[in-house]
Design a protein around this motif. Structure first.
Motif, PDB file in Angstrom:
ATOM      1  N   SER A  27      -0.463   6.805   1.951  1.00  0.00           N
ATOM      2  CA  SER A  27      -1.766   7.464   2.120  1.00  0.00           C
ATOM      3  C   SER A  27      -2.964   6.544   1.862  1.00  0.00           C
ATOM      4  O   SER A  27      -4.107   7.002   1.878  1.00  0.00           O
ATOM      5  CB  SER A  27      -1.843   8.680   1.193  1.00  0.00           C
ATOM      6  OG  SER A  27      -1.726   8.261  -0.155  1.00  0.00           O
ATOM      7  N   THR A  28      -2.741   5.260   1.634  1.00  0.00           N
ATOM      8  CA  THR A  28      -3.836   4.340   1.315  1.00  0.00           C
ATOM      9  C   THR A  28      -4.949   4.366   2.352  1.00  0.00           C
ATOM     10  O   THR A  28      -6.130   4.461   2.010  1.00  0.00           O
ATOM     11  CB  THR A  28      -3.304   2.899   1.144  1.00  0.00           C
ATOM     12  OG1 THR A  28      -2.480   2.855  -0.021  1.00  0.00           O
ATOM     13  CG2 THR A  28      -4.431   1.888   0.981  1.00  0.00           C
ATOM     14  N   ASN A  29      -4.608   4.271   3.626  1.00  0.00           N
ATOM     15  CA  ASN A  29      -5.636   4.206   4.671  1.00  0.00           C
ATOM     16  C   ASN A  29      -6.393   5.517   4.852  1.00  0.00           C
ATOM     17  O   ASN A  29      -7.460   5.535   5.467  1.00  0.00           O
ATOM     18  CB  ASN A  29      -5.026   3.750   5.991  1.00  0.00           C
ATOM     19  CG  ASN A  29      -4.607   2.291   5.926  1.00  0.00           C
ATOM     20  OD1 ASN A  29      -5.188   1.497   5.202  1.00  0.00           O
ATOM     21  ND2 ASN A  29      -3.573   1.940   6.672  1.00  0.00           N
ATOM     22  N   LYS A  30      -5.872   6.612   4.290  1.00  0.00           N
ATOM     23  CA  LYS A  30      -6.559   7.906   4.355  1.00  0.00           C
ATOM     24  C   LYS A  30      -7.433   8.140   3.122  1.00  0.00           C
ATOM     25  O   LYS A  30      -8.232   9.064   3.095  1.00  0.00           O
ATOM     26  CB  LYS A  30      -5.540   9.034   4.483  1.00  0.00           C
ATOM     27  CG  LYS A  30      -4.744   8.973   5.770  1.00  0.00           C
ATOM     28  CD  LYS A  30      -3.654  10.023   5.776  1.00  0.00           C
ATOM     29  CE  LYS A  30      -2.755   9.814   6.974  1.00  0.00           C
ATOM     30  NZ  LYS A  30      -1.475  10.471   6.827  1.00  0.00           N
ATOM     31  N   SER A  31      -7.277   7.324   2.108  1.00  0.00           N
ATOM     32  CA  SER A  31      -7.997   7.490   0.852  1.00  0.00           C
ATOM     33  C   SER A  31      -9.390   6.856   0.949  1.00  0.00           C
ATOM     34  O   SER A  31      -9.528   5.716   1.408  1.00  0.00           O
ATOM     35  CB  SER A  31      -7.218   6.812  -0.279  1.00  0.00           C
ATOM     36  OG  SER A  31      -8.011   6.700  -1.434  1.00  0.00           O
ATOM     37  N   PRO A  32     -10.439   7.556   0.491  1.00  0.00           N
ATOM     38  CA  PRO A  32     -11.786   6.955   0.513  1.00  0.00           C
ATOM     39  C   PRO A  32     -11.907   5.755  -0.429  1.00  0.00           C
ATOM     40  O   PRO A  32     -12.815   4.936  -0.273  1.00  0.00           O
ATOM     41  CB  PRO A  32     -12.698   8.098   0.078  1.00  0.00           C
ATOM     42  CG  PRO A  32     -11.817   9.054  -0.646  1.00  0.00           C
ATOM     43  CD  PRO A  32     -10.446   8.909  -0.044  1.00  0.00           C
ATOM     44  N   GLN A  55       0.850  -1.180   0.000  1.00  0.00           N
ATOM     45  CA  GLN A  55       0.000   0.000   0.000  1.00  0.00           C
ATOM     46  C   GLN A  55       0.886   1.230   0.000  1.00  0.00           C
ATOM     47  O   GLN A  55       2.076   1.148   0.289  1.00  0.00           O
ATOM     48  CB  GLN A  55      -0.922   0.009   1.219  1.00  0.00           C
ATOM     49  CG  GLN A  55      -0.188   0.148   2.543  1.00  0.00           C
ATOM     50  CD  GLN A  55      -1.142   0.067   3.723  1.00  0.00           C
ATOM     51  OE1 GLN A  55      -2.010  -0.794   3.749  1.00  0.00           O
ATOM     52  NE2 GLN A  55      -0.989   0.962   4.675  1.00  0.00           N
TER      53      GLN A  55
END
Length: 185
Positions: free
Chosen positions: A65-70, A62
């Motif tokens: 910023s993956t976990n912050k992306s909708p 990942q």
């Protein structure tokens, strides 16, 4: 030193098996000019499980910023999903869906999927189809391309349509209906 003769035996066996497979493929291509195209239609379900004791899909990469992306942009999962005749997990296993999917949409939840359908039973046992395409998972019906195959499906091309049968994000489970139209020799 005792391991060296065993290695040589195994290596020789692998080489001879590869040569036999190569000869069989060469023979098949020799007959190709007289072969007629066939169309095969298939219907099955894949079961993608990301959570639990035995997930069939695992996160392998990942972006920061993956976990912050909708849309989870940048997420890459490897899969080895069971393929069954019916939508129930207990339905007869027909094969495995192996490959990867990557979240490729910044504004829409969509995956780039590259996967092989490996048949484990029936007339197509040991054969495979290679599928590549975009999977916008919120759309009711998605379409991907068959870009190749092995065994019965050598030189395959065609279309695969996907339709979500069941989805539970908190349980990490998706069951997807797969319809295949494969053109091959």
């Amino acid at each position: 030193m005792e391991k060296l003769p065993l290695f040589l035996i195994l290596f020789s066996l692998a080489i001879s098996m590869a040569m036999a497979d190569r000869n069989e493929v060469d023979e098949w291509f020799g007959k190709l000019q007289h072969a007629k195209e066939k169309t095969t239609r298939l219907h099955f379900y894949f079961h993608d499980t990301t959570l639990g004791k035995n997930p069939s899909a695992r996160r392998v990469a990942q972006t920061p910023s993956t976990n912050k992306s909708p849309t989870l942009f940048g997420l890459i999962n490897m899969i080895d999903d069971p393929l069954t005749e019916g939508p129930e997990a207990t339905s007869k296993l027909v094969g495995r869906g192996q490959g990867l999917y990557a979240s490729s949409g910044l504004d829409e939840l969509s995956f780039l999927m590259a996967w092989n359908v490996i048949f484990k039973s029936g007339d197509y046992n040991g054969s495979s189809l290679t599928i590549l395409g975009r999977n916008p998972i919120t759309h009711p019906l998605r379409e991907m391309s068959i870009v190749g195959g092995t065994g019965v499906f050598r030189m395959a091309r065609g279309v695969v349509t996907l339709k979500t049968y069941f989805f539970n994000s908190s349980a990490g489970v998706a069951v997807v209906q797969v319809d295949v139209v494969a053109i091959h020799y």
